[in-house]
Design an enzyme around this catalytic site. Structure first.
Site, short mmCIF file in Angstrom:
data_model
loop_
_atom_site.label_atom_id
_atom_site.label_comp_id
_atom_site.label_asym_id
_atom_site.label_seq_id
_atom_site.Cartn_x
_atom_site.Cartn_y
_atom_site.Cartn_z
N GLY A 11 0.78 -1.25 0.00
CA GLY A 11 0.00 0.00 0.00
C GLY A 11 0.80 1.28 0.00
CG ASN A 13 1.54 3.41 -5.86
OD1 ASN A 13 1.88 4.48 -6.37
ND2 ASN A 13 2.13 2.25 -6.15
CG MET A 89 -1.16 -7.74 -7.06
SD MET A 89 -0.48 -6.80 -8.46
CE MET A 89 1.04 -6.21 -7.79
CG LEU A 92 -11.39 -5.00 -11.42
CD1 LEU A 92 -11.49 -3.47 -11.42
CD2 LEU A 92 -12.08 -5.60 -10.20
CG ASN A 106 -3.77 -0.51 -12.67
OD1 ASN A 106 -3.56 -0.67 -11.47
ND2 ASN A 106 -3.14 -1.23 -13.59
CG HIS A 108 1.50 -1.91 -15.33
ND1 HIS A 108 1.17 -3.11 -14.75
CD2 HIS A 108 2.49 -2.18 -16.22
CE1 HIS A 108 1.92 -4.07 -15.26
NE2 HIS A 108 2.72 -3.53 -16.16
CG ASP A 140 -9.27 -1.58 -21.54
OD1 ASP A 140 -8.65 -2.43 -20.86
OD2 ASP A 140 -8.91 -1.26 -22.69
CG ASP A 144 -1.76 -4.10 -16.67
OD1 ASP A 144 -2.50 -3.61 -15.80
OD2 ASP A 144 -0.95 -5.01 -16.42
CD GLU A 173 4.71 2.06 -9.24
OE1 GLU A 173 3.66 1.84 -8.62
OE2 GLU A 173 5.56 1.18 -9.46
C1 GAR Z 1 3.35 -1.08 -7.49
O1 GAR Z 1 4.63 -1.14 -8.06
C2 GAR Z 1 2.30 -1.11 -8.56
O2 GAR Z 1 2.63 -0.38 -9.71
C3 GAR Z 1 2.23 -2.58 -8.87
O3 GAR Z 1 2.30 -3.20 -7.62
C4 GAR Z 1 3.05 -2.39 -6.73
C5 GAR Z 1 2.22 -2.13 -5.51
O4 GAR Z 1 2.98 -1.46 -4.54
N1 GAR Z 1 1.03 -2.90 -9.58
C6 GAR Z 1 0.99 -3.85 -10.51
O5 GAR Z 1 1.93 -4.52 -10.85
C7 GAR Z 1 -0.39 -4.03 -11.14
N2 GAR Z 1 -0.28 -4.83 -12.32
P1 GAR Z 1 2.28 -0.75 -3.31
O6 GAR Z 1 1.34 -1.80 -2.69
O7 GAR Z 1 3.40 -0.39 -2.40
O8 GAR Z 1 1.51 0.43 -3.83
#
Ligand code: GAR
Length: 200
Positions: A11, A13, A89, A92, A106, A108, A140, A144, A173
């Site tokens: 978490g 982000n 992860m 949908l 999202n 990525h 969508d 991704d 990010e």
């Molecule tokens: C992040 O790097 C995000 O971009 C990725 O998972 C990580 C989550 O980190 N998402 C994906 O790969 C989705 N396909 P976080 O839980 O610390 O935000």
């Protein structure tokens, strides 16, 4: 905008979005945080900020449909106007996407359309690219594959490991996701088909 966030993991982000909101830089209201993982760090972070949480634990459902119906009801109950996936992860499904009538964003960790799906940073290293990065996009029905809102490049260095490149991308990010959500909330994101324009 009444905003819900779905996250499966630590978490960071989610935390960046909460921090930006608390500092007054993000004109949204984070009304709910959900996860498919009971032990997601994201849930703890939300609770620490006083945001109501809900768990949609995958193995409690007979199939994806049941889980997604609960997520849809949760969005309705909370009158959510914007859904953010922050390290969520699960993909949908098409029925969910047909029934949900709010924007879903999202983040990525690659420059899409390169390296969609899981372990994007590992895919980039194995491919041998010299530049990777991250992408904020509308969700969508594909993997991704939705229209791109913002992207930023991050160099891949010869000595990089999956951990070091992930770390370098993650720092970007946090800034990029917050900026994309801010622009959307201010009505500065105009979408026409696959094209997304950022209005001045
Ligand atoms: C992040 O790097 C995000 O971009 C990725 O998972 C990580 C989550 O980190 N998402 C994906 O790969 C989705 N396909 P976080 O839980 O610390 O935000």
């Amino acid at each position: 905008m009444r905003t819900a966030i779905l996250a499966s993991g630590r978490g960071s982000n989610l935390q960046a979005l909460i921090d930006a909101h608390q500092s007054g830089a993000l004109p949204i209201e984070i009304v709910a945080v959900g996860s498919d993982q009971l032990r997601a760090g994201a849930l703890k972070r939300a609770e620490e900020s006083g945001i109501p949480t809900r768990v949609f634990q995958t193995n409690h459902y007979r199939n994806r449909r049941g889980q997604e119906e609960d997520i849809l009801s949760w969005l309705k109950e909370n009158q959510v106007e914007l859904l953010l996936l922050a390290g969520y992860m699960k993909v949908l499904g098409p029925q969910f996407m047909r029934q949900v009538h709010i924007p879903i964003l999202n983040i990525h960790p690659s420059l899409l359309p390169a390296f969609p799906g899981l372990h994007a940073q590992r895919q980039a290293l194995e491919y041998g690219v010299k530049v990777s990065g991250c992408t904020v996009h509308f969700v969508d029905e594909g993997l991704d594959s939705g229209p791109i809102i913002l992207q930023e490049a991050v160099p891949v260095l010869p000595e990089d490991t999956e951990e070091s490149i992930s770390h370098r991308i993650l720092a970007v990010e946090h800034r990029l996701y917050t900026e994309a959500v801010r622009l959307l909330a201010l009505g500065k994101v105009e979408r026409t088909g696959r094209q997304v324009k950022i209005l001045q």
